[in-house]
Design a protein around this motif. Structure first.
Motif, short mmCIF file in Angstrom:
data_model
loop_
_atom_site.label_atom_id
_atom_site.label_comp_id
_atom_site.label_asym_id
_atom_site.label_seq_id
_atom_site.Cartn_x
_atom_site.Cartn_y
_atom_site.Cartn_z
N TYR A 73 1.44 7.98 -5.50
CA TYR A 73 0.66 6.82 -5.03
C TYR A 73 -0.30 6.34 -6.13
N VAL A 74 -1.03 7.26 -6.74
CA VAL A 74 -1.98 6.88 -7.78
C VAL A 74 -1.23 6.29 -8.98
N ALA A 75 -0.11 6.89 -9.36
CA ALA A 75 0.65 6.42 -10.52
C ALA A 75 1.19 5.02 -10.31
N ALA A 169 4.34 4.32 2.21
CA ALA A 169 4.16 2.98 2.79
C ALA A 169 3.24 2.15 1.91
N HIS A 170 2.18 2.76 1.39
CA HIS A 170 1.29 2.05 0.46
C HIS A 170 2.02 1.71 -0.83
N ILE A 171 2.85 2.62 -1.30
CA ILE A 171 3.63 2.35 -2.52
C ILE A 171 4.58 1.18 -2.28
N LEU A 172 5.27 1.19 -1.15
CA LEU A 172 6.21 0.10 -0.82
C LEU A 172 5.48 -1.22 -0.69
N ALA A 173 4.33 -1.22 -0.01
CA ALA A 173 3.55 -2.44 0.14
C ALA A 173 3.08 -2.95 -1.22
N SER A 174 2.69 -2.05 -2.10
CA SER A 174 2.25 -2.43 -3.44
C SER A 174 3.40 -3.04 -4.24
N VAL A 175 4.57 -2.47 -4.13
CA VAL A 175 5.73 -2.99 -4.85
C VAL A 175 6.15 -4.34 -4.28
N LEU A 176 6.08 -4.52 -2.97
CA LEU A 176 6.47 -5.79 -2.36
C LEU A 176 5.49 -6.91 -2.65
#
Length: 182
Positions: A73-75, A169-176
């Motif tokens: 997540y941090v990366a 979910a946060h990673i996916l939201a960040s990518v989207l």
């Protein structure tokens, strides 16, 4: 010796690898002695040691996976802050807290089960000592122990799973949120 491997991801993978070796060793040694030496029972104290190691190492694996999800997540979500947030000291503290928490978590259940009344039980005729099987072998009231075992069985797998899913979910939201042109 290789500086490229001095990253948090590899540090956590080393922890996970060591954990898997210990986790497997806690049960496989008894199975091998059963197969090759004909040792058909597990001593009472060995049963509780195996129960503690199995549950503690199982919890450690779940918590190390949560720490790895946080690292990802941090990366991905905070790449500019990654080197500040995930220092070697932070990685070591996260891994140590995961190990320590997980190894302390099963202690009350194992100790309370150990102090239950068992009717002249000296050996357990299994190669694996499960909490529920040990509780059911007791001749005392098993309701509190069964309830504690159920609570631990529900919380320990699902809380780390929830945290890992939340991280991804946060990673996916960040990518989207990244526009296709970027």
């Amino acid at each position: 010796a290789e500086p490229r491997l001095h990253k948090p991801m590899y540090f956590f993978l080393i922890n996970l690898s060591a954990l898997d070796i210990l986790f497997t060793t806690s049960t496989v040694l008894k199975m091998l002695s059963l197969l090759f030496l004909g040792d058909h029972y597990l001593g009472f104290s060995a049963c509780f040691l195996q129960m503690y190691l199995f549950h503690g190492l199982n919890c450690s694996e779940a918590f190390i996976l949560v720490v790895m999800a946080y690292d990802h997540y941090v990366a991905i979500c905070r790449p500019l802050h990654y080197l500040v947030l995930m220092t070697p000291q932070t990685s070591a503290a996260l891994a140590a807290s995961a190990w320590l928490t997980a190894l302390l978590l099963p202690t009350p259940a194992v100790l309370q089960t150990f102090h239950m009344a068992f009717d002249n039980t000296v050996h357990i005729y299994h190669c694996f000592c499960d909490h529920l099987a040990a509780v059911q072998a007791s001749c005392s009231d098993t309701t509190p122990q069964t309830f504690m075992g159920f609570c631990i069985a529900v919380v320990v797998p699902f809380l780390p799973l929830l945290l890992v899913l939340l991280s991804y979910a946060h990673i996916l939201a960040s990518v989207l949120r990244i526009s296709s042109r970027e």
